[in-house]
Motif scaffolding. Structure first.
Motif, PDB file in Angstrom:
ATOM      1  N   ARG A   5       0.852  -1.193   0.000  1.00  0.00           N
ATOM      2  CA  ARG A   5       0.000   0.000   0.000  1.00  0.00           C
ATOM      3  C   ARG A   5       0.886   1.239   0.000  1.00  0.00           C
ATOM      4  N   VAL A   6       0.293   2.366  -0.424  1.00  0.00           N
ATOM      5  CA  VAL A   6       0.907   3.678  -0.268  1.00  0.00           C
ATOM      6  C   VAL A   6       0.061   4.399   0.772  1.00  0.00           C
ATOM      7  N   SER A   7       0.717   4.918   1.802  1.00  0.00           N
ATOM      8  CA  SER A   7       0.011   5.576   2.887  1.00  0.00           C
ATOM      9  C   SER A   7       0.398   7.045   2.972  1.00  0.00           C
ATOM     10  N   LEU A   8      -0.469   7.801   3.588  1.00  0.00           N
ATOM     11  CA  LEU A   8      -0.105   9.165   3.961  1.00  0.00           C
ATOM     12  C   LEU A   8      -0.371   9.322   5.438  1.00  0.00           C
ATOM     13  N   ILE A   9       0.324  10.269   6.043  1.00  0.00           N
ATOM     14  CA  ILE A   9       0.153  10.539   7.463  1.00  0.00           C
ATOM     15  C   ILE A   9       0.147  12.045   7.647  1.00  0.00           C
ATOM     16  N   VAL A  10      -0.813  12.518   8.455  1.00  0.00           N
ATOM     17  CA  VAL A  10      -1.002  13.961   8.605  1.00  0.00           C
ATOM     18  C   VAL A  10      -1.740  14.239   9.908  1.00  0.00           C
ATOM     19  N   ALA A  11      -1.510  15.411  10.473  1.00  0.00           N
ATOM     20  CA  ALA A  11      -2.315  15.924  11.581  1.00  0.00           C
ATOM     21  C   ALA A  11      -3.077  17.128  11.038  1.00  0.00           C
ATOM     22  N   GLU A  94      10.143   2.078  -4.167  1.00  0.00           N
ATOM     23  CA  GLU A  94      10.023   0.712  -4.673  1.00  0.00           C
ATOM     24  C   GLU A  94      11.401   0.083  -4.867  1.00  0.00           C
ATOM     25  N   LYS A  95      12.329   0.840  -5.425  1.00  0.00           N
ATOM     26  CA  LYS A  95      13.699   0.322  -5.622  1.00  0.00           C
ATOM     27  C   LYS A  95      14.357  -0.007  -4.289  1.00  0.00           C
ATOM     28  N   ALA A  96      13.985   0.718  -3.242  1.00  0.00           N
ATOM     29  CA  ALA A  96      14.539   0.464  -1.906  1.00  0.00           C
ATOM     30  C   ALA A  96      13.870  -0.736  -1.240  1.00  0.00           C
ATOM     31  N   GLY A  97      12.828  -1.284  -1.885  1.00  0.00           N
ATOM     32  CA  GLY A  97      12.159  -2.464  -1.348  1.00  0.00           C
ATOM     33  C   GLY A  97      11.097  -2.157  -0.302  1.00  0.00           C
ATOM     34  N   ASP A  98      10.683  -0.899  -0.200  1.00  0.00           N
ATOM     35  CA  ASP A  98       9.657  -0.537   0.787  1.00  0.00           C
ATOM     36  C   ASP A  98       8.291  -0.961   0.273  1.00  0.00           C
ATOM     37  N   GLU A  99       7.559  -1.707   1.094  1.00  0.00           N
ATOM     38  CA  GLU A  99       6.215  -2.154   0.707  1.00  0.00           C
ATOM     39  C   GLU A  99       5.138  -1.140   1.070  1.00  0.00           C
ATOM     40  N   GLU A 100       5.491  -0.133   1.907  1.00  0.00           N
ATOM     41  CA  GLU A 100       4.507   0.868   2.314  1.00  0.00           C
ATOM     42  C   GLU A 100       5.185   2.220   2.536  1.00  0.00           C
ATOM     43  N   PRO A 101       5.463   2.934   1.454  1.00  0.00           N
ATOM     44  CA  PRO A 101       6.006   4.284   1.630  1.00  0.00           C
ATOM     45  C   PRO A 101       4.939   5.217   2.198  1.00  0.00           C
ATOM     46  N   PHE A 102       5.393   6.256   2.903  1.00  0.00           N
ATOM     47  CA  PHE A 102       4.498   7.233   3.529  1.00  0.00           C
ATOM     48  C   PHE A 102       4.697   8.614   2.930  1.00  0.00           C
ATOM     49  N   ILE A 103       3.615   9.201   2.491  1.00  0.00           N
ATOM     50  CA  ILE A 103       3.622  10.588   2.048  1.00  0.00           C
ATOM     51  C   ILE A 103       3.365  11.423   3.290  1.00  0.00           C
ATOM     52  N   ILE A 104       4.300  12.347   3.598  1.00  0.00           N
ATOM     53  CA  ILE A 104       4.210  13.076   4.869  1.00  0.00           C
ATOM     54  C   ILE A 104       3.994  14.573   4.675  1.00  0.00           C
ATOM     55  N   GLY A 105       3.708  15.017   3.465  1.00  0.00           N
ATOM     56  CA  GLY A 105       3.357  16.425   3.259  1.00  0.00           C
ATOM     57  C   GLY A 105       4.300  17.163   2.350  1.00  0.00           C
ATOM     58  N   GLY A 106       4.026  18.380   2.163  1.00  0.00           N
ATOM     59  CA  GLY A 106       2.975  19.199   2.708  1.00  0.00           C
ATOM     60  C   GLY A 106       1.696  19.166   1.868  1.00  0.00           C
ATOM     61  N   GLY A 107       0.975  20.282   1.976  1.00  0.00           N
ATOM     62  CA  GLY A 107      -0.340  20.388   1.381  1.00  0.00           C
ATOM     63  C   GLY A 107      -0.383  20.062  -0.101  1.00  0.00           C
ATOM     64  N   LEU A 114      -3.600  12.480  -3.631  1.00  0.00           N
ATOM     65  CA  LEU A 114      -5.015  12.127  -3.603  1.00  0.00           C
ATOM     66  C   LEU A 114      -5.658  12.301  -4.974  1.00  0.00           C
ATOM     67  N   GLU A 115      -5.327  13.394  -5.666  1.00  0.00           N
ATOM     68  CA  GLU A 115      -5.891  13.622  -6.999  1.00  0.00           C
ATOM     69  C   GLU A 115      -5.466  12.539  -7.985  1.00  0.00           C
ATOM     70  N   GLN A 116      -4.229  12.046  -7.839  1.00  0.00           N
ATOM     71  CA  GLN A 116      -3.721  11.008  -8.740  1.00  0.00           C
ATOM     72  C   GLN A 116      -4.114   9.606  -8.267  1.00  0.00           C
ATOM     73  N   ASN A 117      -4.907   9.535  -7.193  1.00  0.00           N
ATOM     74  CA  ASN A 117      -5.411   8.265  -6.691  1.00  0.00           C
ATOM     75  C   ASN A 117      -4.282   7.296  -6.331  1.00  0.00           C
ATOM     76  N   LEU A 118      -3.241   7.822  -5.701  1.00  0.00           N
ATOM     77  CA  LEU A 118      -2.067   7.015  -5.367  1.00  0.00           C
ATOM     78  C   LEU A 118      -2.107   6.451  -3.946  1.00  0.00           C
ATOM     79  N   VAL A 119      -3.012   6.950  -3.120  1.00  0.00           N
ATOM     80  CA  VAL A 119      -3.016   6.611  -1.693  1.00  0.00           C
ATOM     81  C   VAL A 119      -4.018   5.501  -1.399  1.00  0.00           C
ATOM     82  N   ASP A 120      -3.572   4.497  -0.631  1.00  0.00           N
ATOM     83  CA  ASP A 120      -4.416   3.378  -0.227  1.00  0.00           C
ATOM     84  C   ASP A 120      -4.872   3.497   1.224  1.00  0.00           C
ATOM     85  N   ARG A 121      -4.074   4.183   2.048  1.00  0.00           N
ATOM     86  CA  ARG A 121      -4.382   4.300   3.480  1.00  0.00           C
ATOM     87  C   ARG A 121      -3.997   5.704   3.941  1.00  0.00           C
ATOM     88  N   MET A 122      -4.840   6.259   4.825  1.00  0.00           N
ATOM     89  CA  MET A 122      -4.554   7.571   5.402  1.00  0.00           C
ATOM     90  C   MET A 122      -4.552   7.463   6.920  1.00  0.00           C
TER      91      MET A 122
END
Length: 175
Positions: A5-11, A94-107, A114-122
């Motif tokens: 999955r591709v995740s994002l994390i935000v407050a 992906e080249k680093a072998g990460d199965e779940e990279p995190f998008i951490i910002g900014g806006g 989100l517009e490119q529909n790349l995120v699976d988990r928030m």
């Protein structure tokens, strides 16, 4: 791409604010720990302004591959990989072998992802207060997402505001 999955994390404040003057507005130690624990061992993808907002003593974020997106072809970030698009950042993870990279910002980066529909988990920490700010988390269609967990926390001697840790999955992921 071969991610679990591709995740994002935000407050995010109740009014969508995530920052002001390239800085955090609130100080919530439990949220900072949640961020650190959740992203540990993963690639963290951020925009250049977000990178610049991290205090020097914490850059790069320890225990994570740091990837910075910028249009500036001459930009360098000690301890981080610099790329020029969100897709290039994901390819780096992906080249680093990460199965779940995190998008951490900014806006802007959140909006693109989100517009490119790349995120699976928030992972959204909802701060139960409204703030004046200049950076916002984009609106998302809750019909396309499923709230899979929520933990509410009350104010205490270390936390001025109540907040909730919320995890949202795309509806088609965890039926």
């Amino acid at each position: 791409m071969a991610f679990k999955r591709v995740s994002l994390i935000v407050a995010v404040a109740e009014n969508g604010v995530i920052g002001k003057d390239n800085d955090l507005i609130w100080y919530l130690p439990r949220d900072l720990k949640y961020f650190k624990d959740t992203t540990a061992g993963h690639t963290v993808i951020m925009g250049r302004k977000n990178w610049d907002s991290i205090p020097l003593k914490f850059r790069p974020l320890k225990g994570r591959d740091n990837v910075v997106i910028t249009r500036d072809k001459s930009f360098r970030a000690d301890g981080a990989t610099v790329v020029h698009s969100l897709n290039e950042a994901l390819e780096t993870a992906e080249k680093a072998g990460d199965e779940e990279p995190f998008i951490i910002g900014g806006g802007q980066i959140y909006k693109m992802a989100l517009e490119q529909n790349l995120v699976d988990r928030m992972h959204i920490t909802r701060v139960h207060e409204k703030f004046d700010g200049d950076t916002f988390f984009p609106q998302f269609d809750e019909e396309k997402w499923k709230l899979v967990s929520k933990e509410d926390l009350d104010p205490d001697h270390r936390h001025k505001y109540s907040f909730s840790f919320c995890v949202w999955d795309k509806n088609n992921l965890s039926q």
